[in-house]
Design an enzyme around this catalytic site. Structure first.
Site, mmCIF file in Angstrom:
data_model
loop_
_atom_site.group_PDB
_atom_site.id
_atom_site.type_symbol
_atom_site.label_atom_id
_atom_site.label_comp_id
_atom_site.label_asym_id
_atom_site.label_seq_id
_atom_site.Cartn_x
_atom_site.Cartn_y
_atom_site.Cartn_z
ATOM 1 C CG HIS A 1 37.462 87.129 35.150
ATOM 2 N ND1 HIS A 1 36.169 87.584 35.160
ATOM 3 C CD2 HIS A 1 37.426 85.882 35.704
ATOM 4 C CE1 HIS A 1 35.380 86.663 35.682
ATOM 5 N NE2 HIS A 1 36.104 85.633 36.020
ATOM 6 C CG ASP B 1 34.730 86.884 41.738
ATOM 7 O OD1 ASP B 1 34.868 85.673 41.480
ATOM 8 O OD2 ASP B 1 34.190 87.679 40.945
#
Length: 769
Positions: free
Chosen positions: A421, A505
């Site tokens: 992330h 993702d």
């Protein structure tokens, strides 16, 4: 049946007139009676449809498809006549949007500079429309209702339907057969007196209605026949690209999106997304989610939406008021595949009741690295065989409930110390190690028929050692799996034999966003083998990037076609096209009986209790026990957690007459904590380590507390509520339990163990001692 995917043979074109047409098109189009519908055509809306509302939906539909446009200034002129050139142009755009003709149309009145030269040439070559005996095409002549029927019947190879009504004035007409083909399928209508008036000119509004009806009829027939190639042939490139995007819709104008507002309707109508991922901000309660999902699907047209969420259980959960499963590592501690299957099934049942068909779970990462800041207890454990076995069971349970399992994060995110992330992790191991650990659960899932796999924004140099210049700082960075053709096509599809849908993702994650830029990343991902881009930062721009990439050839049309076909087939396999009927009230009734039901809560309790694992015990079997009348101090990281443990401890056995105090670790200083310990008979020290590197956690404070308790001879228990790596960093712990989560079921099970109401029977599923 003409195909929209007909090959572009530009390289073989030798006729000079067609080359001239390519350069003359721009100038000719400006003077055309009917303007070209370019990329802005889908967004164009018209202000002169007040007296043509009966056709407004069809006109908007074709404008969205880029088939028709107006005259500028918001004018569509619905009562104007459609010319022969315009009529064939619309069909050519629909069926052969990018085909270049191989020869001239050979009509004396259609020069290469004509704005519809390409379309007329294509229509002539495909036999959609012909000229007159004198060699003319008469492009500016109005097209009649008879010709319209003939053009459409020929272009779409329409056969007579079951309808028997036939206009009274067409029996001996030259166009009787095509008129019958359309009228018997309910695609054209006549007048109140039973006539069709075949020689009457067709208005622009009428033509839009006729063409729209035919397109929708053909799409519906393709869906009924499950002929996804045919359906794709009637989808524009924009629609196909939209199916490959799954945005999030968390906020609008600073407010959470929990209802289908006008902005969301516009996104569904104009961007044709393949689905949406829901987050906490989209969720108020279970009935609201079910209503939201129902209304979203109602906006979706003939291709339903995938609606999904991250419902792993444990720390990653979305269902409001639902069964709060203890999490994957808790299941790992039980080692019980039957429990994992039950967990998958009940999760799927609750998601399905809410109108969600896609779960981004289970997590098949093998958590080998205690310093992993993002996976940790989201994994089943550090043993690839355990992860594979429980992962397969969870997939099976979800499938039994009618929910797609999207396993993650391929090829494996379990042995990283960097959160993708925030940055771009690199897994430096060789291929033998990847085969033995990271790939093993994914290989088992593929062999078990898993239908969707999520990619990882992680680089694997052993598979792909390409490096590119970072858009962030100009340094060289490795290519992550999400953008790697060697990983997604070479390894996943060709070596491992995966035939299902590949979803990325989130594209909002910095591992992708910072280094590659979204447009470049979208093209690279699709070229590498990604079918669905999850959470593009700008969905409209991402879709246009794909459309442009198809047009310029950087992403082959066949790549898009194959991806969309997989998506449509998966939607069908899980019944998304079967939308005949359950009412919203029936869905809400199901929500009330399914979500958080008593059988589900019982499964939740069983998993939590069987997961309780002894970290340390003076007798090697159980932690120190809480005794009747004890003064108990609960030391936790925050007041909410301390209060939760206090409430559960008091409720578990009121007859013990416990006196319970709480302390927030660090809030009152060391002296304050020592004073609280002085008056306590028993201390519960709650530890919660997640979303950070275990080695960088504040273990010194915990060690000081353990040392203090040992020195004073106090009874105590260290409760590990997060990643269970305490014994890697703490020494001389005499009493402790791992619960694998700070959710209510986990802590309630731990309290029972402290009171001697259950034996800790779980097995630590990671190497943590």
């Amino acid at each position: 049946m003409p195909s929209k995917q007909a090959s572009i043979k530009q390289a073989n074109i030798k006729q000079s007139s067609i080359k001239q047409a390519a350069t003359g098109m721009a100038a000719g189009i400006l003077g055309a009676v009917f303007l070209w519908a370019g990329s802005a055509g889908a967004e164009e809306r018209f202000s002169d449809l007040r007296h043509a509302q009966w056709a407004a939906d069809s006109i908007a539909y074709l404008a969205d498809r880029g088939t028709v446009a107006g005259y500028g200034g918001g004018q569509f002129k619905p009562d104007g006549a459609v010319t022969r050139a315009q009529a064939v142009a619309f069909m050519a755009r629909e069926l052969y949007s990018d085909e270049v003709p191989e020869k001239d149309p050979a009509y004396a009145d259609v020069p290469p500079t004509h704005p519809f030269y390409r379309e007329i040439a294509v229509a002539s070559a495909k036999g959609l429309a012909g000229g007159f005996p004198d060699g003319s095409f008469r492009p500016d002549a109005p097209v009649s209702r008879a010709e319209t029927a003939a053009f459409l019947a020929r272009a779409y190879a329409l056969q007579p339907g079951e309808g028997t009504a036939e206009p009274s004035d067409t029996g001996s007409h030259w166009a009787a057969a095509p008129i019958r083909a359309l009228s018997s399928n309910g695609l054209i209508g006549g007048y109140a007196d039973g006539t069709y008036r075949p020689d009457r000119p067709v208005t622009r509004a009428e033509y839009a209605v006729f063409l729209t009806r035919v397109i929708r009829f053909e799409r519906e027939a393709a869906i009924r026949a499950k002929d996804w190639d045919k359906l794709i042939s009637y989808m524009t490139v924009r629609e196909q690209a939209g199916q490959m995007l799954m945005p999030d819709i968390r906020m609008r104008n600073g407010q959470p999106t929990t209802t289908v507002h006008d902005g969301l309707k516009a996104i569904v109508r104009e961007q044709s997304p393949g689905g949406f991922i829901l987050f906490d901000k989209n969720i108020v309660n279970a009935e609201q989610v079910a209503t939201f999902a129902h209304q979203l699907q109602a906006e979706a047209g003939d291709i339903p939406l995938f609606l999904g969420a991250d419902q792993e259980g444990g720390v990653i959960k979305r269902i409001p008021g639902g069964t709060n499963l203890p999490g994957q590592m808790a299941l790992g501690a039980t080692g019980d595949a039957a429990l994992a299957e039950a967990a998958g099934k009940l999760t799927g049942e609750e998601l399905r009741a809410l109108g969600l068909q896609l779960n981004f779970a289970p997590d098949l990462d093998v958590n080998r690295n205690p310093d992993n800041p993002i996976i940790g207890m989201r994994s089943f454990g550090s043993d690839p065989d355990l992860v594979a076995r429980l992962g397969l069971a969870s997939i099976k349970g979800l499938r039994e409930a009618g929910v797609v399992a999207a396993v993650k994060h391929f090829p494996g995110h379990g042995d990283t110390a960097v959160d993708s992330h925030l940055s771009l992790p690199v897994l430096p191991y060789g291929r033998d190690r990847l085969e033995a650990v990271e790939l093993k659960p994914f290989r088992a899932a593929i062999e078990g028929g898993v239908e969707m796999i999520m990619t990882a924004h992680i680089a694997f140099p052993a598979i792909d050692d390409e490096r590119v210049v970072s858009a962030k700082d100009g340094t060289e960075v490795p290519v992550p799996a999400t953008l790697s053709k060697k990983v997604l096509t070479g390894l996943l599809r060709e070596e491992l034999g995966f035939k299902g849908v590949v979803i990325s993702d989130a594209f909002t994650m910095q591992g992708i966003a910072e280094h590659f830029g979204e447009a470049n990343a979208v093209k690279r991902a699709v070229a590498a083998g990604v079918d669905i881009i999850l959470m593009p930062q700008d969905p409209a721009a991402a879709r246009q990037t794909l459309v442009d990439a198809v047009k310029d050839g950087s992403v082959p049309r066949k790549t898009i076609h194959a991806a969309v076909k997989r998506i449509l087939a998966l939607k069908d396999r899980y019944g998304l096209f079967e939308r005949g009927g359950e009412s919203l009230s029936a869905k809400l009734a199901a929500v009330r009986t399914v979500v958080g039901s008593a059988p589900h809560r019982e499964a939740e309790r069983e998993i939590a209790e069987r997961a309780v694992t002894l970290l340390a015990g003076r007798d090697g079997k159980r932690p120190d026990a809480v005794r009747p009348g004890d003064r108990v101090l609960i030391a936790a990281a925050d007041e909410e957690l301390a209060g939760q443990l206090k409430r559960q401890l008091a409720a578990a056995n009121p007859e013990l007459s416990l006196r319970i105090e709480t302390a927030v670790r660090g809030a009152g200083g060391a002296a304050g904590l020592r004073a609280a310990i002085d008056g306590a008979d028993y201390v519960i020290a709650a530890s919660y380590q997640f979303r950070n590197n275990a080695s960088q956690f504040g273990w010194a404070d915990y060690q000081a507390l353990i040392d203090e308790l040992n020195a004073r001879g106090k009874r105590y228990a260290l409760l590990s509520l997060g990643n269970p790596y305490e014994l890697l960093h703490l020494k001389n712990v005499k009493s402790g339990l791992a619960l694998y989560g700070k959710q209510e079921p986990n802590t309630a099970a731990g309290v029972k163990a402290l009171l001697g109401l259950l034996e800790p029977a779980g097995t630590l599923p990671v190497a943590a001692t």
